[in-house]
Design a protein around this motif. Structure first.
Motif, PDB file in Angstrom:
ATOM      1  N   LEU A   1       0.800  -1.220   0.000  1.00 23.25           N
ATOM      2  CA  LEU A   1       0.000   0.000   0.000  1.00 23.25           C
ATOM      3  C   LEU A   1       0.838   1.279   0.000  1.00 23.25           C
ATOM      4  CD1 LEU A   1      -2.741  -1.048   2.592  1.00 23.25           C
ATOM      5  CD2 LEU A   1      -3.091  -0.637   0.153  1.00 23.25           C
ATOM      6  N   LEU A   2       1.987   1.259   0.674  1.00 19.01           N
ATOM      7  CA  LEU A   2       2.701   2.508   0.951  1.00 19.01           C
ATOM      8  C   LEU A   2       4.054   2.655   0.266  1.00 19.01           C
ATOM      9  CD1 LEU A   2       2.002   2.852   4.792  1.00 19.01           C
ATOM     10  CD2 LEU A   2       0.733   3.868   2.892  1.00 19.01           C
ATOM     11  N   GLU A   3       4.629   1.575  -0.237  1.00 17.93           N
ATOM     12  CA  GLU A   3       6.002   1.655  -0.740  1.00 17.93           C
ATOM     13  C   GLU A   3       6.160   2.697  -1.833  1.00 17.93           C
ATOM     14  OE1 GLU A   3       9.540  -1.522  -1.462  1.00 17.93           O
ATOM     15  OE2 GLU A   3       7.637  -1.948  -2.489  1.00 17.93           O
ATOM     16  N   SER A   4       5.165   2.826  -2.716  1.00 24.68           N
ATOM     17  CA  SER A   4       5.267   3.776  -3.827  1.00 24.68           C
ATOM     18  C   SER A   4       4.915   5.198  -3.410  1.00 24.68           C
ATOM     19  CB  SER A   4       4.341   3.335  -4.967  1.00 24.68           C
ATOM     20  OG  SER A   4       2.980   3.351  -4.538  1.00 24.68           O
ATOM     21  N   LEU A   5       4.477   5.394  -2.156  1.00 19.38           N
ATOM     22  CA  LEU A   5       3.988   6.705  -1.726  1.00 19.38           C
ATOM     23  C   LEU A   5       4.953   7.420  -0.781  1.00 19.38           C
ATOM     24  CD1 LEU A   5       0.263   5.732  -1.023  1.00 19.38           C
ATOM     25  CD2 LEU A   5       1.214   6.800  -3.078  1.00 19.38           C
ATOM     26  N   THR A   6       6.113   6.842  -0.547  1.00 21.34           N
ATOM     27  CA  THR A   6       7.067   7.451   0.369  1.00 21.34           C
ATOM     28  C   THR A   6       8.480   7.248  -0.159  1.00 21.34           C
ATOM     29  OG1 THR A   6       7.995   7.350   2.619  1.00 21.34           O
ATOM     30  CG2 THR A   6       7.054   5.321   1.739  1.00 21.34           C
ATOM     31  N   PRO A   7       9.376   8.211   0.096  1.00 20.86           N
ATOM     32  CA  PRO A   7      10.771   8.028  -0.330  1.00 20.86           C
ATOM     33  C   PRO A   7      11.506   7.005   0.526  1.00 20.86           C
ATOM     34  CG  PRO A   7      10.524  10.078   0.900  1.00 20.86           C
ATOM     35  CD  PRO A   7       9.137   9.547   0.687  1.00 20.86           C
ATOM     36  N   ALA A   8      10.962   6.689   1.715  1.00 19.46           N
ATOM     37  CA  ALA A   8      11.653   5.755   2.614  1.00 19.46           C
ATOM     38  C   ALA A   8      10.635   5.063   3.501  1.00 19.46           C
ATOM     39  CB  ALA A   8      12.676   6.501   3.472  1.00 19.46           C
ATOM     40  N   LEU A   9      10.385   3.772   3.237  1.00 21.81           N
ATOM     41  CA  LEU A   9       9.482   2.974   4.059  1.00 21.81           C
ATOM     42  C   LEU A   9      10.316   2.036   4.924  1.00 21.81           C
ATOM     43  CD1 LEU A   9       6.638   2.016   4.839  1.00 21.81           C
ATOM     44  CD2 LEU A   9       6.732   0.421   2.890  1.00 21.81           C
ATOM     45  N   HIS A  10      10.126   2.139   6.221  1.00 19.78           N
ATOM     46  CA  HIS A  10      10.919   1.350   7.168  1.00 19.78           C
ATOM     47  C   HIS A  10       9.991   0.502   8.033  1.00 19.78           C
ATOM     48  CE1 HIS A  10      14.842   3.546   6.664  1.00 19.78           C
ATOM     49  NE2 HIS A  10      14.012   4.431   6.146  1.00 19.78           N
ATOM     50  N   PHE A  11      10.531  -0.620   8.500  1.00 18.98           N
ATOM     51  CA  PHE A  11       9.780  -1.523   9.367  1.00 18.98           C
ATOM     52  C   PHE A  11      10.599  -1.801  10.630  1.00 18.98           C
ATOM     53  CE2 PHE A  11       8.253  -2.311   5.117  1.00 18.98           C
ATOM     54  CZ  PHE A  11       6.884  -2.494   5.266  1.00 18.98           C
TER      55      PHE A  11
END
Length: 581
Positions: free
Chosen positions: A207-217
């Motif tokens: 859902l979010l990977e394409s909407l943020t420059p940096a997705l972290h878990f």
């Protein structure tokens, strides 16, 4: 038995603050790591330079002039590893506190569970929570999205759902945050940290990977309702903060290249070292580290290996002072003034300091206002952090800490050691028996960062006397009336006659005990006074001296100042005179 060392001996560590950049050199001397020299220069994060690399190079060149060694080549680039001619260093690391507050939006399910954990996580970095969303939020979805857009976040922290638990509700929050990111310009989209139900990681990525420059878990902040675990998320957040700073400040990418990625937020590195010290010393009372800088006030408390870290940009002594002046009662600040200064002059000085945070106080009035600001902001920061201490350490009074470390120019640059200690006693109001240490060169975060590269270096550097030991303080908690005797103390020296003293409620007493000197101290509380062992309980302990010796503080906890301004100022003078001011 000698400790074997790695082949990489020398280390250069740099701390980039909001107003000052420091570079510290560590190397092997006589078989052990030692702190050799420090160089400093004004930070260059702000206009007209807007490149932290310039201040870093100036600080390193300062060390070059002190040591006679060369660390930068003709192109002013770091020489690493060291060369046969003695130039360069083997290792490099950096910490960073410069830069604006990181605007943070926190999203969770339950306001008093996952959202509260997300808040505590955000407060371990240089973040300022500008918006929060939870299931209890009564705003419509479009109003929530508008709120996120107005907040202009640098970071969104998503939490909620126990592992394997709620998923539908988390999906609703993901949709809201994702749509808000979608509506932002690409260059303005925030970094996102997901620290909720781990079973939803794939859905979050989709859902979010394409909407943020940096997705972290990171692992779930709340794996179950009654368990909170911030440590893994704190480590991930430190990397996120460095990435955000890379986009805000020129020169961060160069520091990362020099250090092979070993750049940490200053507060996080300080927290790591505080946790390590609490394990190393086996301190039953814990270790407290307080830092008061231009960008923020940070509080790190280590309890036998458990860490509580909080960073408060709102209590920094830089540009945020203007907001502090608007949102605090000036009378609370003025009560700490040692001179008679009009309220309007105090307000003007605060606004001037917010515009020019690197200004050094020159006149007696400026110094008095600076000291009052440090007392007030540090007191507010520590009391705010205390709310998140472990349950056993929460009370109206500060819990007993075996060691207290203080850093930041406002806390360490007093005219005398007595002035520094009195500031700490007034602001922190410790209880029990405490060793007070000044970190005048801001080494604690640098050692915390260095531990990632060499675990021997911090241990041996600490043993080399890199910190100024102010001495031992004994703080008496008593309900006795003013002037009543509350403690009998006997100090037995190894090489001279013992000292005996009866301490009265309201008194501040000083007994001589030199740096490196140890003595036996027998404490006999009176009228059920408490010196850290329980009401009315005494004990004989070994204490160590320092720059001031042994200080007994029976002024009361919490410290009650007279309402009469003239009497207050006379007391400040008396207390400072007692401590050699």
């Amino acid at each position: 038995m000698p400790i074997s060392l790695t082949d990489d001996h020398s280390l250069l560590a740099v701390d980039v603050g909001a107003t000052t950049t420091r570079a510290a050199l560590f190397d092997v001397v006589e078989g052990g790591y030692r702190f050799l020299a420090v160089g400093q220069a004004p930070s260059t994060a702000e206009a007209p330079f807007k490149d932290i690399g310039l201040g870093v190079r100036a600080a390193i060149e300062n060390i070059q002039s002190i040591t006679g060694r060369t660390f930068l080549d003709a192109d002013r680039k770091l020489i690493s590893p060291s060369r046969a001619d003695g130039s360069g260093v083997d290792l490099f690391t950096a910490t960073l506190s410069a830069g604006p507050s990181i605007r943070t939006v926190i999203v969770g399910l339950l306001a008093d569970v996952s959202l509260e954990s997300a808040r505590r996580l955000a407060e371990t970095a240089y973040g300022r929570v500008v918006e929060s969303l939870s299931l209890a939020d009564r705003r419509r979805p479009d109003e929530q999205i508008d709120a996120i857009l107005r907040a202009r976040p640098d970071l969104i922290v998503l939490a909620g759902g126990t592992d394997g638990g709620a998923s539908r509700s988390v999906h609703m929050m993901l949709d809201t945050a994702g749509l808000a990111c979608y509506l932002m310009p690409k260059e303005k989209r925030p970094a996102i940290l997901f620290a909720g139900n781990n079973s939803l990681a794939d859905d979050v990525k989709r859902l979010l990977e394409s909407l943020t420059p940096a997705l972290h878990f990171s692992p779930n902040l709340r794996p179950s309702l009654d368990v909170e675990d911030l440590d893994p998320a704190m480590s991930e957040l430190s990397q996120i903060v460095t990435g955000i700073r890379r986009g805000q400040l020129r020169g961060v990418d160069e520091l990362e290249a020099w250090s092979n990625g070993h750049v940490f937020p200053t507060a996080y590195a300080t927290g790591r070292m505080t946790r390590f010290l609490s394990r190393l010393t086996g301190a039953s009372g814990g270790v407290l580290s307080v830092t008061l800088g231009a960008s923020a006030a940070s509080v790190a408390a280590g309890f036998n290996g458990d860490l509580c870290l909080r960073v408060y940009p709102q209590y920094g002594l830089g540009e945020n002072l203007a907001a502090l002046a608007q949102n605090t009662d000036l009378d609370e600040l003025i009560r700490w003034l040692s001179l008679d200064i009009h309220q309007n002059s105090v307000r003007d000085a605060i606004y001037q300091r917010s515009l020019y945070p690197s200004t050094v106080p020159v006149t007696p009035e400026e110094r008095a206002i600076s000291q009052a600001l440090a007392r007030h902001t540090l007191h507010l920061a520590v009391r705010a952090a205390q709310r998140d201490f472990p349950p056993a350490a929460r009370s109206d009074l500060l819990p007993a800490f075996e060691f207290i470390f203080a850093s930041g120019a406002a806390l360490t640059d007093g005219a005398t050691p007595g002035q520094n200690l009195l500031l700490l006693l007034d602001a922190l109001q410790p209880t029990g028996v405490t060793q007070a240490m000044l970190d005048r060169n801001n080494l604690l975060p640098l050692l915390g960062a260095a531990a990632d590269l060499n675990q021997l270096l911090p241990v041996q550097a600490l043993e080399s006397g890199a910190f100024l030991n102010l001495g031992t303080t004994v703080s008496v908690v008593s309900a006795a009336s003013h002037g009543a005797p509350v403690l009998r103390a006997r100090l037995r020296y190894a090489d001279r006659n013992e000292a005996n003293i009866e301490v009265k409620r309201g008194a501040l007493e000083l007994l001589p005990l030199g740096a490196g000197e140890a003595a036996k101290l027998t404490l006999q509380p009176l009228h059920r006074a408490d010196v850290g062992f329980g009401p009315g309980r005494g004990q004989t302990i070994t204490v160590h001296g320092g720059a001031l010796g042994l200080v007994i503080d029976a002024r009361g906890r919490p410290l009650q100042l007279p309402s009469d301004a003239v009497r207050r100022r006379e007391l400040f003078k008396k207390w400072l005179w007692t401590l050699g001011g």
